[in-house]
Write a protein that holds these residues in place. Structure first.
Motif, short mmCIF file in Angstrom:
data_model
loop_
_atom_site.label_atom_id
_atom_site.label_comp_id
_atom_site.label_asym_id
_atom_site.label_seq_id
_atom_site.Cartn_x
_atom_site.Cartn_y
_atom_site.Cartn_z
N ILE A 241 70.73 19.13 -36.23
CA ILE A 241 71.93 18.32 -36.41
C ILE A 241 72.47 17.89 -35.05
O ILE A 241 72.86 16.73 -34.85
CB ILE A 241 72.99 19.10 -37.20
CG1 ILE A 241 72.52 19.30 -38.65
CG2 ILE A 241 74.34 18.37 -37.18
CD1 ILE A 241 73.39 20.24 -39.45
N SER A 242 72.49 18.82 -34.09
CA SER A 242 72.93 18.49 -32.74
C SER A 242 72.07 17.39 -32.13
O SER A 242 72.59 16.46 -31.50
CB SER A 242 72.86 19.75 -31.86
OG SER A 242 73.10 19.44 -30.50
N ASP A 243 70.76 17.47 -32.33
CA ASP A 243 69.86 16.45 -31.77
C ASP A 243 70.17 15.08 -32.36
O ASP A 243 70.17 14.08 -31.65
CB ASP A 243 68.41 16.83 -32.04
CG ASP A 243 67.44 15.87 -31.38
OD1 ASP A 243 67.36 15.87 -30.14
OD2 ASP A 243 66.78 15.09 -32.10
N GLN A 244 70.44 15.04 -33.66
CA GLN A 244 70.74 13.77 -34.31
C GLN A 244 72.11 13.22 -33.88
O GLN A 244 72.27 12.01 -33.72
CB GLN A 244 70.69 13.94 -35.83
CG GLN A 244 69.30 14.14 -36.39
CD GLN A 244 68.51 12.85 -36.47
OE1 GLN A 244 68.94 11.88 -37.11
NE2 GLN A 244 67.35 12.81 -35.82
N LEU A 245 73.07 14.11 -33.69
CA LEU A 245 74.42 13.68 -33.32
C LEU A 245 74.54 13.32 -31.84
O LEU A 245 75.16 12.31 -31.47
CB LEU A 245 75.43 14.78 -33.63
CG LEU A 245 75.89 14.96 -35.08
CD1 LEU A 245 76.72 16.23 -35.19
CD2 LEU A 245 76.68 13.76 -35.56
N PHE A 246 73.96 14.17 -30.98
CA PHE A 246 74.25 14.10 -29.55
C PHE A 246 73.02 13.85 -28.69
O PHE A 246 73.07 13.99 -27.48
CB PHE A 246 74.92 15.40 -29.10
CG PHE A 246 76.10 15.79 -29.93
CD1 PHE A 246 77.18 14.94 -30.07
CD2 PHE A 246 76.13 17.00 -30.60
CE1 PHE A 246 78.27 15.30 -30.83
CE2 PHE A 246 77.22 17.37 -31.37
CZ PHE A 246 78.30 16.51 -31.50
N GLN A 247 71.91 13.50 -29.33
CA GLN A 247 70.66 13.24 -28.61
C GLN A 247 70.21 14.45 -27.79
O GLN A 247 69.53 14.32 -26.78
CB GLN A 247 70.78 12.02 -27.69
CG GLN A 247 71.07 10.71 -28.43
CD GLN A 247 72.54 10.53 -28.74
OE1 GLN A 247 73.39 10.61 -27.86
NE2 GLN A 247 72.85 10.29 -30.00
N SER A 248 70.57 15.64 -28.26
CA SER A 248 70.13 16.88 -27.62
C SER A 248 70.36 18.04 -28.59
O SER A 248 71.43 18.13 -29.21
CB SER A 248 70.92 17.15 -26.34
OG SER A 248 70.66 18.46 -25.87
N PRO A 249 69.39 18.95 -28.71
CA PRO A 249 69.59 20.13 -29.57
C PRO A 249 70.45 21.20 -28.91
O PRO A 249 70.81 22.18 -29.55
CB PRO A 249 68.17 20.64 -29.80
CG PRO A 249 67.41 20.20 -28.59
CD PRO A 249 68.02 18.90 -28.16
N ASP A 250 70.80 21.01 -27.65
CA ASP A 250 71.46 22.07 -26.89
C ASP A 250 72.91 22.32 -27.28
O ASP A 250 73.50 23.32 -26.85
CB ASP A 250 71.40 21.76 -25.39
CG ASP A 250 69.98 21.81 -24.84
OD1 ASP A 250 69.12 22.44 -25.49
OD2 ASP A 250 69.72 21.21 -23.78
N TYR A 251 73.50 21.43 -28.10
CA TYR A 251 74.88 21.62 -28.51
C TYR A 251 74.98 22.28 -29.88
O TYR A 251 75.96 22.10 -30.61
CB TYR A 251 75.62 20.27 -28.49
CG TYR A 251 75.57 19.61 -27.14
CD1 TYR A 251 76.18 20.20 -26.03
CD2 TYR A 251 74.88 18.43 -26.95
CE1 TYR A 251 76.12 19.62 -24.78
CE2 TYR A 251 74.80 17.83 -25.69
CZ TYR A 251 75.42 18.44 -24.61
OH TYR A 251 75.34 17.86 -23.36
#
Length: 226
Positions: A103-113
């Protein structure tokens, strides 16, 4: 006494570093959210699956983990579907946080969040208990406590809460034998964005892109190599 003082100092330094990192994350997330157009999906993936019927989504907790043979067949089925529809997975780490990373990757272009995503999902679950409590087969406060923990697997209740919190349509391409595609819509709101995830049933979530357009991400830990 010197050792204890050293431990306290190290602990204090670690806490400060963690706090500073969290603040940096918050600033980055705020900047991304401020550019709302970057969060609006262009619909390319949606057009590829627009002819598919989505079954009604019922939030539920994690079911039984499939045995290895069934899991292998499920993964093969999912891989074939992704190939058929011209989709490709961004692999998420298999550390128990994969749903929140995707979900973070889709929202923020990174899985780190993923920590931020988990925190916001738990807030949503806590503030709107009446929307989700009936789907949870345990004491709700125990469920909330469990979902706060890093490494705790997300389920279809957290997916619904994420859809509601981020005003997103979550499009799930699954490995289920009789269900290829599930749409999870925010309750009583029109979605502002689409998030595309793959779901290897009860095993793993990944972030989806058009084939050939999976971004390069720096991965700090091992991920599922399937």
């Amino acid at each position: 006494m010197t050792d204890n003082h050293g431990n306290r100092s190290a602990s204090s330094s670690s806490s400060l570093n963690s706090s500073s990192h969290d603040t940096e994350d918050d600033h980055t997330i705020a900047a991304i959210l401020a550019e709302d157009e970057r969060l609006r999906h262009d619909g390319k993936l949606g057009k590829r699956l627009s002819h598919l019927d989505s079954i009604p989504h019922t939030p539920r907790v994690i079911g039984d983990i499939p045995d290895p043979n069934d899991a292998t067949l499920d993964h093969e089925r999912l891989a074939e579907r992704l190939t058929t529809y011209g989709l490709a997975e961004m692999q998420m780490e298999g550390d128990g946080n994969c749903q929140f990373r995707a979900i973070s990757d889709q929202l923020f272009q990174s899985p780190d969040y993923h920590k931020y995503v988990r925190k916001e999902v738990v807030k949503q679950l806590k503030r709107h208990k009446r929307l989700y409590e009936s789907y949870v087969p345990m004491k709700y406060k125990h469920y909330l406590k469990k979902m706060k923990r890093l490494g705790e697997w997300g389920d279809h209740v957290t997916l619904q809460a994420a859809a509601d919190r981020f005003e997103a349509k979550i499009c799930l391409v699954t490995s289920f034998r009789d269900t290829c595609y599930i749409e999870i819509l925010p309750k009583d709101k029109s979605p502002l964005r689409e998030l595309w995830l793959s779901f290897w049933s009860e095993v793993h979530y990944n972030s989806l892109y058009q084939a050939g357009e999976v971004p390069t991400r720096t991965q700090r830990k091992k991920h599922w190599l399937f």
